[in-house]
Design a protein around this motif. Structure first.
Motif, PDB file in Angstrom:
ATOM      1  N   SER A 195       9.347  18.349 -35.598  1.00 53.78           N
ATOM      2  CA  SER A 195       8.837  18.139 -34.381  1.00 53.78           C
ATOM      3  C   SER A 195       7.414  18.723 -34.168  1.00 53.78           C
ATOM      4  CB  SER A 195       9.573  18.494 -33.129  1.00 53.78           C
ATOM      5  OG  SER A 195       9.642  20.100 -32.995  1.00 53.78           O
ATOM      6  N   GLU A 234       1.961  15.499 -30.282  1.00 54.01           N
ATOM      7  CA  GLU A 234       2.675  14.334 -29.597  1.00 54.01           C
ATOM      8  C   GLU A 234       1.806  13.073 -29.439  1.00 54.01           C
ATOM      9  OE1 GLU A 234       6.172  16.823 -27.605  1.00 54.01           O
ATOM     10  OE2 GLU A 234       4.591  16.289 -26.287  1.00 54.01           O
ATOM     11  N   ASN A 237       1.040  11.720 -33.080  1.00 55.46           N
ATOM     12  CA  ASN A 237       2.162  11.601 -34.257  1.00 55.46           C
ATOM     13  C   ASN A 237       2.763  10.308 -34.585  1.00 55.46           C
ATOM     14  OD1 ASN A 237       4.701  12.412 -35.318  1.00 55.46           O
ATOM     15  ND2 ASN A 237       5.868  12.171 -33.677  1.00 55.46           N
ATOM     16  N   PHE A 243       7.837  14.334 -37.274  1.00 60.17           N
ATOM     17  CA  PHE A 243       6.399  14.651 -36.808  1.00 60.17           C
ATOM     18  C   PHE A 243       5.480  14.582 -38.037  1.00 60.17           C
ATOM     19  CE2 PHE A 243       3.008  17.727 -36.757  1.00 60.17           C
ATOM     20  CZ  PHE A 243       2.051  17.203 -35.653  1.00 60.17           C
TER      21      PHE A 243
END
Length: 257
Positions: A195, A234, A237, A243
């Motif tokens: 992530s 984010e 991404n 990720f």
């Protein structure tokens, strides 16, 4: 800047494909004298030594040199590992048939002094191969956010822009006076994690620049910067299941003929 902070070993593992690419372009032959400037934990130096080159690794961090030395011992490879930096290398005049630098010399505070020193160290028919980040994309945006936060915390005015190591014209102007002709090609490197939050947390523990920055910012401000960094990643991404962000960089090859 103390590059021995954090755990650069982890960062080096992430950028190892770039080290392989630089060594492939340099194409060291058995017996050639090769200098790895900013060798860190030895990624590129070890690759060149495996090809039979006589390798000298140079880095300002004693701790990272110790890590590189241990890796060399484990493989039974003979490396000369010495403290030094771009503008002051413990290498004799014309002592390198090839000089490589994987995201190392780009941190030299004086680009012209580093180029002059490289010109001194590289033999008349020698070559230089270096990699440099292109300052665009999520990784560059996150780094810029960290620099600006540290500058604000220190009350320091913005400094001059760094030397554009990624630009062909700038590099030609830098190395041309020392007898080099230049070729530049663009590459990509992907950074992955489970992530964006995990990636930022690992970078905060491991990357020397982030560790040094957190010491200046203090816990509360550092966490704020981390939250904003997660948001940057984010938004960029490339992998909805985990990720991934991709950074562009250049490999510049300079040769004397």
């Amino acid at each position: 800047m103390d590059w021995g902070l954090g755990a650069y070993e982890e960062i080096a593992a992430q950028i190892s494909p770039a080290a392989e690419a630089v060594v492939d372009v340099a194409a060291p032959n058995p017996g050639e004298r090769l200098v790895d400037l900013g060798c860190g934990t030895g990624n590129a130096a070890l690759l060149a030594a495996r090809r039979g080159a006589r390798v000298t690794g140079i880095d300002p961090s004693e701790r990272l040199l110790e890590v590189a030395a241990e890796r060399a011992r484990e493989e039974g490879l003979d490396l000369a590992l010495l403290p030094g930096e771009g503008a002051s290398m413990p290498v004799e005049d014309a002592g390198a048939d090839a000089l490589i630098s994987v995201f190392g010399v780009i941190f030299a505070p004086d680009a012209e002094a580093a180029a002059k020193e490289i010109g001194r160290v590289v033999a008349p028919a020698g070559r230089v191969v270096l990699s440099a980040w292109i300052p665009a994309g999520a990784i560059a945006d996150a780094a810029r956010l960290g620099r600006e936060a540290v500058g604000e915390a220190l009350g320091a005015p913005p400094g001059p822009p760094p030397f554009p190591w990624h630009e062909r014209e700038a590099l030609a102007g830098l190395f041309g006076p020392h007898g080099f002709t230049l070729e530049v090609e663009e590459r990509e490197l992907a950074f992955t994690a489970s992530s964006a939050r995990q990636f930022v947390e690992e970078e905060s523990r491991n990357h020397p620049l982030r560790v040094a920055g957190a010491a200046v910012l203090g816990p509360e401000r550092a966490e704020e910067v981390n939250r904003r960094t997660v948001a940057i990643f984010e938004a960029a991404n490339e992998d909805p299941a985990a990720f991934k962000v991709t950074s562009r960089y250049v490999i510049a090859a300079a040769r004397r003929t």
